[in-house]
Design a protein around this motif. Structure first.
Motif, PDB file in Angstrom:
ATOM      1  N   ARG A  17       0.929  -1.666   0.082  1.00 59.54           N
ATOM      2  CA  ARG A  17       0.048   0.468  -0.176  1.00 59.54           C
ATOM      3  C   ARG A  17       0.708   1.611  -0.136  1.00 59.54           C
ATOM      4  NH1 ARG A  17      -3.522  -1.096   4.262  1.00 59.54           N
ATOM      5  NH2 ARG A  17      -1.998   0.108   5.404  1.00 59.54           N
ATOM      6  N   LEU A  54       1.454   2.006  -3.378  1.00 56.36           N
ATOM      7  CA  LEU A  54       0.197   2.529  -4.822  1.00 56.36           C
ATOM      8  C   LEU A  54       0.604   3.559  -4.150  1.00 56.36           C
ATOM      9  CD1 LEU A  54      -1.876  -0.165  -4.194  1.00 56.36           C
ATOM     10  CD2 LEU A  54      -0.193   0.754  -6.055  1.00 56.36           C
ATOM     11  N   MET A  55       0.877   4.226  -3.185  1.00 54.95           N
ATOM     12  CA  MET A  55       0.671   5.774  -2.093  1.00 54.95           C
ATOM     13  C   MET A  55       1.910   6.276  -2.854  1.00 54.95           C
ATOM     14  SD  MET A  55       0.409   6.263   1.788  1.00 54.95           S
ATOM     15  CE  MET A  55      -1.240   4.510   2.603  1.00 54.95           C
ATOM     16  N   PHE A 111       0.588   6.465  -6.611  1.00 55.04           N
ATOM     17  CA  PHE A 111      -0.362   7.824  -6.767  1.00 55.04           C
ATOM     18  C   PHE A 111       0.299   9.331  -6.544  1.00 55.04           C
ATOM     19  CE2 PHE A 111      -4.197   9.347  -4.552  1.00 55.04           C
ATOM     20  CZ  PHE A 111      -4.924   9.476  -6.171  1.00 55.04           C
ATOM     21  N   LEU A 168      -0.170  12.228  -9.243  1.00 56.04           N
ATOM     22  CA  LEU A 168      -0.290  13.782  -8.777  1.00 56.04           C
ATOM     23  C   LEU A 168      -0.210  14.478  -8.509  1.00 56.04           C
ATOM     24  CD1 LEU A 168      -3.332  12.687  -5.272  1.00 56.04           C
ATOM     25  CD2 LEU A 168      -3.695  13.192  -8.162  1.00 56.04           C
ATOM     26  N   SER A 216      -8.125   1.598   6.283  1.00 56.37           N
ATOM     27  CA  SER A 216      -6.602   1.910   6.391  1.00 56.37           C
ATOM     28  C   SER A 216      -6.694   3.741   7.102  1.00 56.37           C
ATOM     29  CB  SER A 216      -5.190   1.717   6.143  1.00 56.37           C
ATOM     30  OG  SER A 216      -5.426   2.813   4.540  1.00 56.37           O
ATOM     31  N   LEU A 244      -9.290  14.960  -4.115  1.00 57.35           N
ATOM     32  CA  LEU A 244      -9.002  14.836  -5.045  1.00 57.35           C
ATOM     33  C   LEU A 244      -9.806  15.043  -6.902  1.00 57.35           C
ATOM     34  CD1 LEU A 244      -7.609  11.063  -4.701  1.00 57.35           C
ATOM     35  CD2 LEU A 244      -6.583  13.085  -5.304  1.00 57.35           C
ATOM     36  N   PHE A 292      -9.318  18.283  -6.911  1.00 54.17           N
ATOM     37  CA  PHE A 292      -7.962  18.789  -8.212  1.00 54.17           C
ATOM     38  C   PHE A 292      -7.748  17.979  -9.222  1.00 54.17           C
ATOM     39  CE2 PHE A 292      -4.371  16.548  -9.466  1.00 54.17           C
ATOM     40  CZ  PHE A 292      -3.387  17.836  -9.361  1.00 54.17           C
ATOM     41  N   PHE A 345      -8.731   9.022  -9.521  1.00 54.89           N
ATOM     42  CA  PHE A 345      -8.484   9.089  -8.691  1.00 54.89           C
ATOM     43  C   PHE A 345      -9.500   8.498  -7.636  1.00 54.89           C
ATOM     44  CE2 PHE A 345      -7.087  13.662 -10.390  1.00 54.89           C
ATOM     45  CZ  PHE A 345      -6.240  12.977 -10.514  1.00 54.89           C
ATOM     46  N   PHE A 378      -8.576   4.501  -7.368  1.00 57.78           N
ATOM     47  CA  PHE A 378      -6.918   4.891  -6.842  1.00 57.78           C
ATOM     48  C   PHE A 378      -7.427   5.140  -5.351  1.00 57.78           C
ATOM     49  CE2 PHE A 378      -2.880   4.802  -9.057  1.00 57.78           C
ATOM     50  CZ  PHE A 378      -2.330   4.161  -7.712  1.00 57.78           C
ATOM     51  N   TRP A 379      -7.518   5.862  -4.825  1.00 58.19           N
ATOM     52  CA  TRP A 379      -8.399   6.371  -3.299  1.00 58.19           C
ATOM     53  C   TRP A 379      -8.451   5.380  -2.835  1.00 58.19           C
ATOM     54  CZ3 TRP A 379      -5.677   9.257  -0.511  1.00 58.19           C
ATOM     55  CH2 TRP A 379      -5.814   9.510   0.860  1.00 58.19           C
ATOM     56  N   ILE A 397      -8.274   2.254  -3.516  1.00 55.81           N
ATOM     57  CA  ILE A 397      -7.227   1.334  -3.140  1.00 55.81           C
ATOM     58  C   ILE A 397      -6.098   1.160  -2.602  1.00 55.81           C
ATOM     59  CG2 ILE A 397      -5.253   0.367  -4.636  1.00 55.81           C
ATOM     60  CD1 ILE A 397      -6.550   0.498  -6.721  1.00 55.81           C
ATOM     61  N   ILE A 398      -5.169   2.544  -2.245  1.00 52.06           N
ATOM     62  CA  ILE A 398      -4.819   2.879  -1.305  1.00 52.06           C
ATOM     63  C   ILE A 398      -5.085   2.645   0.965  1.00 52.06           C
ATOM     64  CG2 ILE A 398      -3.665   5.025  -0.109  1.00 52.06           C
ATOM     65  CD1 ILE A 398      -2.970   5.707  -2.430  1.00 52.06           C
ATOM     66  N   ASN A 439      -7.831  -1.999   3.455  1.00 57.75           N
ATOM     67  CA  ASN A 439      -6.628  -3.036   3.957  1.00 57.75           C
ATOM     68  C   ASN A 439      -7.191  -4.312   2.748  1.00 57.75           C
ATOM     69  OD1 ASN A 439      -5.161  -1.410   5.144  1.00 57.75           O
ATOM     70  ND2 ASN A 439      -6.207  -2.450   6.786  1.00 57.75           N
TER      71      ASN A 439
END
Lengths: 676, 231
Positions: free
Chosen positions: A655, A658-659, A662, A666, B101, B114, B117, B145, B148-149, B151-152, B155
Motif C-alpha cells: 500500500r 501504491l501511495m 499515486f 498527482l 486504513s 481529489l 484537483f 482518482f 486509486f484512493w 485502493i490505498i 486493507n
C-alpha cells in the motif's frame, strides 16, 4: 626530427607500453622471464619516450602537433596533441619511469607473486603518458581512469593484509570521487561549447560563472589525486603499500600528472583567469604545505613519512600555480612567468628527489624487512651507498643549496615576494602569510628529514634485522645514483632545467618572455630589475673554499692531534642499550607538544604510580585525526544513514508503494496543470 | 441519428453530463459503504450507469459500435462481475465490514480534494476542447482518482480489486465520452479480459492482505485453508 612526427612516435610508444602489459600475462608461467621482459621493455620504451619528448621540447623549430585517431566516441574520435607542456610531462614520465623500471627489475626479484604487479605496471605508465597527450574529454578521462585503476591494482597487489585492502579501498573511493569532479568540470565546458574536443574549449570564452565552477571542480578533481589537504587522506595510506618503485612513480610522477590536469585546465582551456582562483590555490597550497609536514613529523613508517612529505611539496607547487594564475589575472605577465617556472621547476625537482627517496626507502625496506623506522638505525655503516643517495635526496628535499630543491623553493619565494605588486589587498595580504607558511614548511621539512635520516642511518641498530642489513645491488643503486646526480646538477646549473621549462612557460603565458630571460649558465635571475640572483656554481665554489680552508686551518693549527677520540654524549644516561638512543618519537616530541594538540588532537598522558608503589609509570600517546573525525567519518556516517533509509524504502508494504505512485502521479499532473 | 428524439442539443449534453456525474457519485458512494456486499452493489450500479452513458453517447455521437460497448459493459460489468464477486464473498465468508486504513471522514475529505484537483487539472489543460468533452474528462479523471484512493485506503484485497475495477470504469467513461475515439469496442474487450484475470488474481491479493507484504516466504509458515477463511 626524422620522417615520423614526434606525436605519432609517442603514441606508438604508449601503445607499446600497453602491449607490454599483455606480454606479462602471456609470460605468466615464467615469472622470471616476465619480470625481465616487462621491466626491460618498459625501461626501453620509457627512455625512448623521454628522448623524443626532450628533443621536441629543446628543438626551437618544433611546433604543436595534433593527431586524430578513428576510435573513441562515434563522430568524435580520439584527439591527441603534443605541445611543450605535454612534452615536459612526458619527459618526466619517461625519465623517472625508465629508472624505476630498471630498479623494479632487481627489486621485484624476491617478489613471490610478481603477476600481481607486472601486468599493471606498463599500463600505469601508458595511462599517465596518454593523459598528457589527450586532446579531448573522452581520451583524457579514459587515460585518467587507466592511470587510477592501474595504480589501484598495484596498491592492492602489494601485500595480502587488511591495511592494504583498506588503503586500496579508500584510494579507489577518492579516485572515483575526483574523477567525478573532473567529469563535472568537462561537462560544464562541453555543454557550453557543444563539443568534446579541447581545441574548441580553447577557442571558447566561457562565462565567468561557468569558468569559476570549472576551476573549483578541477581543483577538487586534480587535488584529490595530487593530495591537496583535506583530500589527501588516501595518499599516505595508498602510496606506501605499493612496491617501492611503484610508490616512487605514484608519489613522484602521478601526483604531477594530477597537477598537469590542473595546469591544462587552468592555464590552457578555461581562458583568462579570475583573481580569486589564484587566491584559492594559494590558500589550499599553504595549508597543504604545512599540514603535510606536520603529519610527516609524527609518522614512524618510513614510506608513509615520505608520502606525507609529497603532500607538502604538492602544496608548494600549488602555491606557485596559484601565484601564476593571480599574476596573470591582473596582467603581471613576467611575474606570472616566474611563478609558473617556479611551480614547474618544483614539479621536476620533486619528481627527481621523491623518486630517489622512495627508491632508497625501498632498498632499506628490502634490507631490513620493515617499514618502521623505530626498528632501524645504524644503516649508514651497513648500506653506505644507499645512505649516501638517501642523504642527497634528504638535503635536496629540505631545500638546502646547492641541490635542486633549493632552486625551486627559492624561485617560489621570489614569486611570493612579487605578490606586493598585486592590485587586490586580499591577495597582497595573503602572499606574505603564504610565504611564512612556505618558510615554516621548509623548516619543518629540514627537521623531518634530519629525523628520518638520523633515525634510519645514524646511531646504532635498534633491531637485529637492521644490524644484519646488507647494501643492495647495482641494479637498484644505479637508478638512485642517476637521480642523485640529477639533483646535484640541477642545483648547481639550474639553466639545465630552465631550457626545458621556458618553452612551456612561453606556450602557457605568451607575454611572459622576460621572466628569467637574464639567466645564464652561472646564475639564475628571476627578474632583471629586482637584482636578486642565485648562482649554484659560485655557491659550491665558496662552500668548497671555506670547507677546505677550514680543514687546512685546523690541520695547520692542530697538527697531528686534530683527530681526538672521546666518549660520546649519552644524554646523561650511561646505558649501552641501543633502545636508549634518541628515537624518532623523541625527535618529533617538540613539534608534537607545540602543534600536536591543535592539529592532530594528540594527547600525552603520563600516569605516575603513587609513592611507594612498584608499578611502572605509563606514558600513553593517543592520536585522533581531527580531519578524519570531522569530515570523513561524518561523510561515511551520512552515507550509511542514507543506505539504511534506502533499505527501509525497499521493505515497505504494497500500500505504501501504491501511495508513492499515486502521490507522484498527482504531483506530475499538478506540474502539468501549473505549466499549462 | 437512428431515431430522432424531440430534444435540444443542450439537453442532449446535459443528459450525458448527468450520467457521467452519476458514475462519479457512485465512486463516492462506494467509499462510504461499510459492508463488502454493498460495495459490490454500488459497483454494479456504477457499471449500469456507465453502460447507460455509453448508450447515450452512441445516440448522441451516432456511433453504432458504442452501442456494442454499452451492451458489453452491461452484461460483463453490471451483471457477471458483481455476481462472481458476490459468490467469492459468500464462499470465502467475507460478508463483514470493509477494513479501512484511513477513517471514513478523512477518506471522504481526501476524495473530495481529489475530485476538486481533477477539475482544476482538466479545465486548464483542455481549453481547446468542447465543453462536453471537458466535463466528461473531469468526471472520468475523478473516478480514476477515487478508485486509486480506495485502493490505498482499503486493507482487504477484495476491496482493492473492486476499487481497481471502479478505476477502470473511469477510464471507460473517458473513452466513451470523447468523440471519435477509434477501436473503442476492441479496447473494452481487452480491458475486460484483463479484469477477468484480475478477479482470478484475487487469490494472490489475499496473500498481500494477509501479510501486508509480497514476501512469499510467509506462505511457508502457514496452512493455506485457515488463513483463506479468516480473511
Amino acid at each position: 626530427m626524422v620522417g615520423v612526427p614526434a606525436l605519432v612516435a609517442l603514441t606508438l610508444l604508449l601503445a607499446g607500453l600497453g602491449g607490454v602489459g599483455l606480454v606479462a600475462i602471456a609470460l605468466g608461467r615464467f615469472p622470471g622471464v616476465a619480470r625481465c621482459a616487462v621491466y626491460g621493455l618498459s625501461a626501453a620504451l620509457c627512455a625512448a619516450m623521454a628522448g623524443i619528448a626532450g628533443v621536441f621540447l629543446l628543438d626551437p623549430a618544433s611546433d604543436t602537433q595534433t593527431l586524430e585517431l578513428p576510435f573513441g566516441i562515434p563522430t568524435v574520435g580520439a584527439h591527441l596533441r603534443l605541445d611543450p607542456l605535454s612534452a615536459f610531462f612526458l619527459m618526466l614520465i619517461g625519465g623517472i619511469g625508465a629508472l624505476c623500471s630498471i630498479y623494479g627489475e632487481s627489486y621485484g626479484r624476491h617478489d613471490s607473486e610478481p603477476l600481481r604487479i607486472l601486468p599493471f605496471y606498463p599500463v600505469f605508465l601508458a595511462g599517465m603518458g596518454l593523459v598528457t597527450l589527450a586532446d579531448d574529454v573522452f581520451v583524457f578521462l579514459l587515460a585518467w581512469e587507466l592511470m587510477s585503476l592501474a595504480s589501484w591494482l598495484m596498491v592492492l597487489g602489494g601485500k595480502r593484509d587488511g591495511i592494504t585492502l583498506q588503503a586500496a579501498y579508500l584510494y579507489l573511493l577518492m579516485a572515483m570521487g575526483g574523477t567525478l569532479a573532473l567529469v563535472g568540470a568537462f561537462a560544464l565546458m562541453s555543454s557550453e561549447s557543444e563539443s568534446y574536443v579541447f581545441s574548441t574549449f580553447r577557442a571558447q570564452t566561457f562565462p565567468s560563472l561557468t569558468a569559476s565552477a570549472v576551476i573549483v571542480l578541477t581543483v577538487i578533481g586534480a587535488g584529490a589525486k595530487a593530495g591537496f589537504v583535506p583530500l589527501h587522506v588516501w595518499l599516505p595510506r595508498a602510496h606506501p603499500v605499493a612496491p617501492s618503485h611503484v610508490s616512487a612513480l605514484m608519489s613522484g610522477v602521478m601526483t604531477k600528472i594530477a597537477l598537469y590536469g590542473l595546469i591544462r585546465v587552468g592555464f590552457d582551456l578555461v581562458g583568462l583567469p579570475e583573481g580569486w582562483w589564484g587566491g584559492l590555490l594559494l590558500v589550499v597550497g599553504g595549508v597543504t604545505a604545512v599540514a603535510g609536514l606536520l603529519y610527516a613529523m609524527v609518522q614512524t613508517d618510513l614510506k608513509e613519512t615520505l608520502a606525507y612529505s609529497t603532500i607538502k611539496n604538492v602544496g608548494i607547487i600549488a602555491i606557485g600555480l596559484g601565484l601564476a594564475l593571480a599574476f596573470r589575472a591582473y596582467g603581471l605577465h613576467v611575474l606570472a612567468g616566474v611563478a609558473l617556472i617556479a611551480a614547474l621547476f618544483h614539479i621536476l625537482n620533486h619528481a627527481l628527489f621523491k623518486s630517489l627517496l622512495f627508491l632508497g626507502a625501498g632498498a632499506v625496506v628490502q634490507a631490513t624487512g620493515t617499514r618502521n623506522i623505530e626498528q632501524m638505525g645504524g644503516l649508514g655503516r651497513r648500506m653506505p651507498a644507499t645512505a649516501a643517495f638517501f642523504f642527497i635526496g634528504s638535503v635536496a628535499i629540505s631545500a638546502l643549496p646547492p641541490f635542486n630543491g633549493f632552486v625551486s623553493e627559492w624561485l617560489t619565494f621570489q614569486a611570493l615576494l612579487g605578490g606586493v605588486a598585486l592590485p587586490v589587498w586580499t591577495l597582497r595580504l595573503a602572499t606574505p602569510v603564504v610565504a611564512a607558511l612556505v618558510a615554516l614548511s621548509a623548516a619543518l621539512a629540514a627537521m623531518a628529514f634530519v629525523r628520518l635520516y638520523g633515525v634510519v642511518f645514524l646511531g646504532r641498530p635498534r633491531d637485529p634485522a637492521a644490524a644484519r642489513a646488507r647494501d643492495v645491488g647495482i641494479g637498484m643503486l644505479g637508478p638512485m645514483a642517476i637521480l642523485a646526480g640529477a639533483c646535484l646538477v640541477l642545483g648547481i646549473v639550474p639553466l639545465g632545467g630552465l631550457v626545458v621549462l621556458r618553452p612551456v612557460m612561453i606556450e602557457l603565458l605568451p607575454r611572459s618572455g622576460a621572466a628569467l630571460a637574464a639567466s645564464d649558465v652561472l646564475t639564475l635571475v628571476p627578474l632583471a630589475a629586482s637584482g636578486s640572483a642565485y648562482s649554484g656554481v659560485l655557491l659550491v665554489g665558496v662552500l668548497l673554499v671555506l670547507g677546505l680552508g677550514a680543514l687546512g686551518v685546523v690541520r695547520v693549527l692542530a697538527g697531528r692531534a686534530c683527530v681526538r677520540r672521546g666518549p660520546a654524549w649519552d644524554c646523561g644516561f650511561p646505558s649501552d642499550d641501543p633502545s636508549a638512543q634518541y628515537s624518532a618519537a623523541s625527535f618529533a616530541q617538540p613539534v608534537r607538544r607545540v602543534l600536536g594538540g591543535l592539529v592532530f588532537g594528540i594527547r600525552d598522558v603520563v600516569t605516575m604510580p603513587p609513592p611507594g608503589s612498584m608499578r611502572a609509570a605509563v606514558h600513553k600517546v593517543t592520536l585522533d585525526d581531527r580531519l578524519w573525525k570531522g569530515l570523513y567519518a561524518r561523510l561515511g556516517w551520512g552515507v550509511h544513514r542514507l543506505a539504511v533509509e534506502a533499505d527501509r524504502a525497499r521493505q515497505m508494504t504494497i500500500r505504501h508503494y501504491l501511495m508513492i505512485m499515486f502521490g507522484l502521479t498527482l504531483a506530475l499532473l499538478f506540474l502539468v496543470a501549473v505549466t499549462a | 441519428m437512428i431515431f430522432a428524439l424531440p430534444l435540444e442539443p443542450a439537453t442532449l449534453a446535459d443528459i450525458a453530463q448527468a450520467l457521467s456525474v452519476g458514475v462519479m457519485l457512485c465512486g463516492f458512494w462506494m467509499l462510504l459503504q461499510r459492508r463488502l456486499v454493498n460495495v459490490v452493489r454500488t459497483y454494479a450500479a456504477q457499471a449500469f450507469l456507465l453502460a447507460l452513458a455509453a448508450a447515450w453517447q452512441a445516440y448522441v455521437q451516432d456511433e453504432r459500435q458504442l452501442l456494442t460497448t454499452a451492451v458489453i459493459i452491461l452484461v460483463a460489468k453490471a451483471l457477471i462481475v458483481p455476481a462472481v464477486l458476490n459468490r467469492i464473498i459468500v464462499k470465502l465468508d467475507l460478508r463483514r465490514s470493509v477494513a479501512t486504513s484511513v477513517g471514513f471522514g478523512r477518506g471522504l475529505v481526501g476524495a473530495m480534494g481529489l475530485v476538486g484537483f481533477s477539475m482544476l487539472l482538466v479545465f486548464p489543460v483542455t481549453t481547446t476542447s468542447g465543453a462536453l468533452t471537458r466535463e466528461t474528462l473531469a468526471m472520468a479523471l475523478s473516478v480514476v482518482f477515487l478508485g486509486f484512493w480506495m485502493i490505498i485506503t482499503r486493507n482487504r484485497a477484495i476491496s482493492q480489486v473492486i476499487a481497481l475495477m471502479a478505476l477502470e470504469n473511469g477510464v471507460l467513461l473517458a473513452v466513451v465520452g470523447v468523440k471519435g475515439m477509434p477501436l473503442v469496442v476492441e479496447m473494452i474487450t481487452a480491458v475486460l479480459v484483463l479484469l477477468t484475470f484480475m478477479v482470478f488474481g484475487i487469490f494472490f491479493f489475499h496473500i498481500r492482505t494477509r501479510f501486508d507484504s509480497l514476501d512469499v516466504r510467509n506462505l511457508e509458515r502457514v496452512h493455506i485453508i485457515p488463513w483463506l477463511r479468516s480473511s
